[in-house]
Design an enzyme around this catalytic site. Sequence first.
Site, PDB file in Angstrom:
ATOM      1  N   THR A  29     -18.646  38.499  36.632  1.00 54.87           N
ATOM      2  CA  THR A  29     -18.780  38.538  38.091  1.00 54.87           C
ATOM      3  C   THR A  29     -17.835  37.527  38.725  1.00 54.87           C
ATOM      4  O   THR A  29     -17.826  36.360  38.345  1.00 54.87           O
ATOM      5  CB  THR A  29     -20.248  38.265  38.471  1.00 54.87           C
ATOM      6  OG1 THR A  29     -21.012  39.408  38.093  1.00 54.87           O
ATOM      7  CG2 THR A  29     -20.411  38.011  39.962  1.00 54.87           C
ATOM      8  N   HIS A 178     -25.707  48.211  32.731  1.00 53.82           N
ATOM      9  CA  HIS A 178     -26.160  46.805  32.710  1.00 53.82           C
ATOM     10  C   HIS A 178     -27.689  46.817  32.609  1.00 53.82           C
ATOM     11  O   HIS A 178     -28.393  47.014  33.603  1.00 53.82           O
ATOM     12  CB  HIS A 178     -25.695  46.095  33.981  1.00 53.82           C
ATOM     13  CG  HIS A 178     -25.839  44.598  33.924  1.00 53.82           C
ATOM     14  ND1 HIS A 178     -26.637  43.947  33.010  1.00 53.82           N
ATOM     15  CD2 HIS A 178     -25.267  43.622  34.687  1.00 53.82           C
ATOM     16  CE1 HIS A 178     -26.548  42.626  33.218  1.00 53.82           C
ATOM     17  NE2 HIS A 178     -25.728  42.410  34.216  1.00 53.82           N
ATOM     18  N   ASN A 181     -29.957  40.613  31.429  1.00 54.98           N
ATOM     19  CA  ASN A 181     -29.904  39.460  32.337  1.00 54.98           C
ATOM     20  C   ASN A 181     -30.869  39.498  33.515  1.00 54.98           C
ATOM     21  O   ASN A 181     -30.602  38.913  34.565  1.00 54.98           O
ATOM     22  CB  ASN A 181     -28.466  39.253  32.834  1.00 54.98           C
ATOM     23  CG  ASN A 181     -27.547  38.854  31.691  1.00 54.98           C
ATOM     24  OD1 ASN A 181     -28.029  38.499  30.621  1.00 54.98           O
ATOM     25  ND2 ASN A 181     -26.248  38.918  31.899  1.00 54.98           N
ATOM     26  N   TYR A 183     -31.896  41.948  35.515  1.00 57.00           N
ATOM     27  CA  TYR A 183     -31.706  42.862  36.637  1.00 57.00           C
ATOM     28  C   TYR A 183     -32.626  44.083  36.479  1.00 57.00           C
ATOM     29  O   TYR A 183     -33.505  44.092  35.625  1.00 57.00           O
ATOM     30  CB  TYR A 183     -30.218  43.213  36.769  1.00 57.00           C
ATOM     31  CG  TYR A 183     -29.401  41.968  37.060  1.00 57.00           C
ATOM     32  CD1 TYR A 183     -29.558  41.283  38.266  1.00 57.00           C
ATOM     33  CD2 TYR A 183     -28.533  41.424  36.116  1.00 57.00           C
ATOM     34  CE1 TYR A 183     -28.855  40.108  38.525  1.00 57.00           C
ATOM     35  CE2 TYR A 183     -27.831  40.252  36.369  1.00 57.00           C
ATOM     36  CZ  TYR A 183     -28.003  39.597  37.585  1.00 57.00           C
ATOM     37  OH  TYR A 183     -27.322  38.429  37.841  1.00 57.00           O
ATOM     38  N   ASN A 238     -32.298  34.655  35.005  1.00 60.60           N
ATOM     39  CA  ASN A 238     -32.912  35.145  36.238  1.00 60.60           C
ATOM     40  C   ASN A 238     -34.443  35.169  36.206  1.00 60.60           C
ATOM     41  O   ASN A 238     -35.076  36.009  36.831  1.00 60.60           O
ATOM     42  CB  ASN A 238     -32.334  36.513  36.622  1.00 60.60           C
ATOM     43  CG  ASN A 238     -30.914  36.370  37.156  1.00 60.60           C
ATOM     44  OD1 ASN A 238     -30.644  35.491  37.971  1.00 60.60           O
ATOM     45  ND2 ASN A 238     -29.998  37.197  36.682  1.00 60.60           N
TER      46      ASN A 238
END
Length: 366
Positions: A29, A178, A181, A183, A238
């Site tokens: 990112t 994805h 992490n 999400y 996260n």
Amino acid sequence: MSQAQPTLFDSFKLGAMTLANRIVMAPLTRNRAVAGFVPSDLAAEYYAQRASAGLIITEASQISQQGQGYQDTPGIYSDAQVAGWRKITDAVHARGGHIVIQLWHVGRVSHTVLQPGGGAPVAPSAIKAETKTFVNNDFAETSMPRALELAEIPGIIADYRHAAANAIKAGFDGVELHAANGYLVDQFLRDGANQRTDAYGGSIENRARFLLEVMDALIAEIGADRTGLRLSPVTPANGLSDSNPQPLFNYVMEELEKRHPVYVHMIEGATQGPRDIAPDFSFAELRKRYSGAWMVNNGYDLALAREVVAAGGADLIAFGRAFISNPDLVERLRRGAPLNELDRATLYGGGAAGYTDYPTLDQLAA
Ligand code: 8OZ
């Protein structure tokens, strides 16, 4: 001379692609998209500079406005975004590289200022992510999410499918889901974020349902040989947690084996952190259940990458931060040359500084 052991620098057949080597640029990112969340022309230069990687995985790219969680990340849902990405895939292909796009929905890791109509971010359950995001040029607490209605889930899966179709229109060699992490896909997987009582929550089978339905949709749209995914079974990233990840991910691998995605990409430790955070978790148990290409990531250096590839521990090694500061990382690893240092101040946002201005070995020698 024996060629029995593969090396990092040998080519690798991945679906329809023949990768020049087993070194992959991990998704990174960088928050430099321009108006309309379109990747910039500078991004075409940035990725082209790194085209000697066997495979480039793009920065995470939202599949919808709802799927965005940080400022200035690129999307893959609008025609303007497709046109922006086309410049990037053309530039990478012109240099003989291969490139797939990482498809992203952040779920609860977002803020109302990024959401359509300023609404709440969506998640499997209305449980706040204990993490920060970056909006309005500053770090901010994530907003309290609302639980997705059962009837909304097919629409999100359709957004993933539309994004995959767009990826092919934009000239990508494939997509990476994805699913890591913390999400949205990961939020469905974990009991720390998913407390649903319908078909998408509760048992392992139910928590894995969203991931597998998204994979089925991507595969239906563009084929299993162009669809990979990234998982992070042990990361605390996260604020996500799970009470028992081993059986969860064992089951996920058994189901993936039936679908044959082109690769599985494993973050083996704490994302951006130590490798050895979960000594009781067995990645070997996962690999045993899946016969396709195995990509690994998390703190690899040349020595460890060589060792793991030679021992058959992985087919492909993804490097993250080293690719930010070394456009010619493959050549540097081949020569055992020193690496440029990473400038952390220019990681997220900004222009060419710390993006397209890291020198190659040849430029340093000149
Ligand atoms: C760093 C900053 C923002 C997002 C991830 C997409 O961790 C990310 C990310 C990394 O997967």
